[in-house]
Design a protein around this motif. Structure first.
Motif, PDB file in Angstrom:
ATOM      1  N   ALA A  85      29.013  57.911  64.587  1.00  0.00           N
ATOM      2  CA  ALA A  85      28.083  56.816  64.332  1.00  0.00           C
ATOM      3  C   ALA A  85      27.770  56.693  62.837  1.00  0.00           C
ATOM      4  N   ALA A  96      30.439  50.279  64.242  1.00  0.00           N
ATOM      5  CA  ALA A  96      29.219  50.931  64.712  1.00  0.00           C
ATOM      6  C   ALA A  96      28.498  50.069  65.738  1.00  0.00           C
ATOM      7  N   ALA A 150      34.075  52.689  69.360  1.00  0.00           N
ATOM      8  CA  ALA A 150      34.065  52.957  67.919  1.00  0.00           C
ATOM      9  C   ALA A 150      35.441  52.816  67.286  1.00  0.00           C
TER      10      ALA A 150
END
Length: 780
Positions: A85, A96, A150
């Motif tokens: 993250a 993100a 992600a």
């Protein structure tokens, strides 16, 4: 120049892309999840056995150690999630946001999955979320969704640790009983589906370097280009043009975003075509570009003008090829110089082939005529080094047909002969003049024309020998559909066989009726001989012609029924004194007449089977009228489609043009017409007698019109099936038709086995003896 440049970041404002591989992975994930849930719902015992096969650790101290390991693995997963993250927020803010959205979607889907499992009851909730007081389904789904969303494909330093951490946590969860093995699979698939769905909805940052980076990298390689303009773009592939101090430059960039597209496309070609046709294609766009560069160098060494390679550079995950475009006039724009240019193109193609290089995608636009009179080739994307003979022959066919669309068939044939010292080029070139052998662009340009036939005639002459065509395809669409339909029929037939005892039925067969069936089979060969004799303009021996028809029983063991029958009859008529065209026309007329009489007979049988004997009306029953109405509606709907009408016209017009004069001639001679119709009816009567006698041998019988209808339908199915003798298709159609008319399954199976034995298997060895006899007499 070939080199490698370190990875460079792409411009943040670059348009986001959607990878084809993500679509494929999403489909696999959803399909796998559905299969897991379906297995848990429909086969609970099997799933429960799988769960029990994985032991759960319940005794200390091993359980205490596993609990500590589980805590450590969970902390490792949290650390990985936090690191991913932070990394995404610092360098890839869009990634993100995607990861957070994917995690929220995974949370929602996991909660819904648990609720649905509770509502389903039974073993489903226990398998997917067990136990209820310490379930780990939702955390696993959220974790997987976050990591997939992600997009760690190009973040190797985080991708590998995240996989190991998640695997360790899942292993501990299974060992401690927090999740079952099917539950782990379902959770991973559900999380992956959530992450991939978000990735596809939002897109991902492209792996392709931006234009500024490309210019800087090329300048270091000595190619200083100005502004770059996109001329062609696809998934993971882009082609740009620019100029430097010398002239125009073409830059091709491939990147991992298109991964999977070439693999699927080329795997499809490898499955459809034989290896001799496709060679050894690269299974990635990067491999394609590397092969294109090496092929250009090989062509230049052979003295053939092609685009010159300036640089081949690795820029991060992307590969960049810079070329100097070939200067000259494309063949379609050459005007009066096109004919001479095509001759030069064949000469250049021969030089390519002499060094083992096949172009693989020749179209008229690929041929470029230079100011010095030489011809070269553009676009070596499909080029194949170390090509085989068939690939090189296919190149010659593509250039011949493509050139003929520009200069005409006579000039194209002359250009081919001028380049090949043997006169007419490769000996099997006329046989390769078929649509499937052509590149897609050329195939579309000749669709609906007689160009291929004109070229074939120009090369081989109207009665000249034509080498046998090599087999290009492994499987055609027709074969795939037939195999699929036959597989379904075999499954249904197997399910029926499991309920009956065919052996007991065979033991009770009446041998006299089986002899009658064998006699009916023998009559069919005389009927087929009469049909052929009626349409041949020369006198033929009925006995010898009958032996030829018997020989086809041997050929049907190794060829589709229509193919072997037609080929052997054409050969027999050639040996009897007819030309190739005359023999083919006579066989075509017999086939057309057989089809016409069979269709009329099927309509008459359909009417007769629906007529009621209990009322004074000759109108068929409502069921028959409904079937006819549906059939007419389907035919009308198909004929309303322009492409279907064109296909029927292209297929039927040459056949009718070839056979119509002889059909009209036969219609004006009552003796020939009666002989032909009588032979067709005798052939059909023999098969119907064999089928009816086979049924009576097992104490089963149906009305004669029904027997005729079932046989005609099954015969039609077998004639279009690509299997030898219609094997599988005929049996399935016969059993289905008989059982639909009320014949018990056991009797229908036994009767069909007997019928196929006397009409297909027993005549085969006799046909081989007849075949050998006719060969010794030089009759075939």
């Amino acid at each position: 120049m070939i080199g490698e440049v370190d990875a460079v970041p792409t411009t943040r404002s670059a348009p986001r892309v959607r990878r084809p591989s993500d679509v494929l992975q999403l489909g696999v994930s959803v399909t796998g999840l559905l299969l897991v849930v379906l297995a848990a719902a429909q086969a609970p015992d099997a799933v429960d056995s799988l769960v029990d096969a994985v032991p759960v650790v319940r005794r200390d101290p091993v359980r205490a150690v596993l609990s500590a390991a589980s805590v450590a693995a969970s902390l490792a997963v949290l650390a990985v999630l936090l690191t991913v993250a932070v990394d995404a927020a610092r360098q890839r803010r869009a990634a993100a946001l995607q990861a957070v959205a994917a995690g929220l979607l995974g949370l929602l889907l996991g909660a819904v999955g648990e609720r649905l499992g509770d509502d389903a009851g039974g073993i489903v909730p226990d398998v997917l979320t067990a136990p209820r007081d310490d379930a780990a389904l939702v955390p696993v789904v959220v974790t997987i969704a976050f990591l997939v969303g992600a997009d760690l494909q190009r973040r190797r330093r985080w991708r590998v640790p995240s996989r190991w951490a998640v695997l360790a946590a899942l292993g501990c969860a299974i060992a401690l009983g927090n999740l079952t093995l099917p539950g782990v699979v379902a959770a991973v698939l559900l999380g992956a589906a959530a992450g991939l769905a978000v990735r596809l909805a939002a897109g991902v940052a492209p792996a392709r370097p931006d234009d500024d980076v490309l210019r800087a990298v090329l300048a270091r390689a000595g190619v200083a280009v100005g502004e770059l303009e996109v001329t062609e773009q696809a998934a993971g592939f882009v082609r740009l043009t620019g100029t430097d101090g010398t002239g125009p430059v073409c830059v091709t960039v491939v990147d991992p975003d298109g991964r999977g597209v070439p693999l699927v496309r080329r795997a499809g070609r490898l499955l459809r075509f034989r290896a001799a046709v496709v060679g050894r294609p690269a299974l990635s766009q990067r491999g394609d570009l590397e092969r294109q560069a090496s092929s250009a160098a090989l062509a230049a060494a052979a003295g053939v003008p092609v685009p010159g390679v300036l640089a081949l550079l690795a820029v991060g995950p992307a590969l960049v090829l810079a070329e100097r475009p070939l200067d000259g006039t494309p063949l379609p724009e050459a005007g009066d110089a096109a004919a001479g240019g095509l001759t030069a193109a064949f000469a250049a193609l021969r030089r390519l082939h002499d060094v083992g290089l096949a172009h693989g995608g020749l179209t008229p636009e690929c041929v470029v005529l230079g100011a010095d009179g030489r011809a070269g080739f553009r676009d070596l994307r499909s080029a194949q080094p170390a090509a085989g003979d068939l690939q090189r022959d296919l190149d010659a066919v593509a250039l011949l047909v493509g050139g003929a669309t520009v200069v005409g068939p006579d000039a194209a044939t002359s250009a081919l002969r001028a380049a090949y010292t043997r006169g007419a080029g490769p000996p099997r070139l006329p046989a390769l003049l078929q649509p499937v052998a052509l590149p897609a662009v050329v195939r579309r340009s000749v669709r609906g024309t007689d160009l291929l036939a004109e070229l074939r005639t120009a090369l081989a002459g109207p009665d000249g020998p034509v080498a046998s065509a090599p087999r290009l395809e492994r499987f055609s669409l027709r074969v795939i559909l037939t195999v699929a339909a036959t597989t379904v029929a075999a499954v249904l037939l197997a399910s029926q066989l499991s309920r009956v005892s065919v052996v007991d039925e065979l033991r009770q067969a009446d041998p006299w009726w089986l002899l009658v069936a064998l006699g009916g089979s023998a009559v069919t060969y005389v009927g087929a001989a009469l049909v052929l004799v009626a349409f041949v303009p020369i006198a033929l021996s009925l006995v010898r012609t009958s032996l030829v028809q018997l020989s086809t029983a041997w050929l049907t063991l190794v060829t589709p029924p229509t193919v072997g029958h037609v080929g052997l009859n054409v050969r027999f008529l050639q040996q009897s004194g007819l030309s190739v065209a005359g023999a083919a026309a006579s066989v075509a007329v017999s086939q057309v007449a057989t089809v016409a009489v069979t269709v009329l007979l099927l309509l008459v049988v359909g009417w007769a089977s629906g007529v009621s004997t209990a009322r004074l009306s000759l109108v068929p029953s409502g069921e028959v009228l409904l079937v006819l109405a549906v059939a007419l509606a389907v035919v009308g709907g198909l004929l309303a489609v322009p492409s279907v009408r064109r296909l029927l016209r292209d297929r039927l017009e040459p056949l009718l043009r070839q056979s119509l004069p002889q059909l009209l001639s036969a219609a004006t001679e009552p003796r020939r017409l009666v002989t032909a119709v009588g032979g067709i009816l005798l052939q059909t009567a023999g098969y119907v007698l064999a089928l009816d006698a086979s049924l009576r041998a097992f104490d089963a019988s149906v009305a004669l019109p029904t027997v005729i209808g079932v046989y005609l339908v099954a015969s039609t199915v077998g004639s279009v099936a690509p299997t030898p003798g219609g094997l599988g298709a005929v049996e399935a159609a016969l059993v289905g038709g008989l059982t639909a008319t009320g014949v018990p399954v056991s009797s229908a199976l036994a009767a069909v086995l007997a019928f196929r034995t006397v009409t297909f298997w027993l005549p085969a060895p006799l046909g081989w003896l007849a075949f050998v006899h006719l060969q010794r007499r030089r009759a075939i």
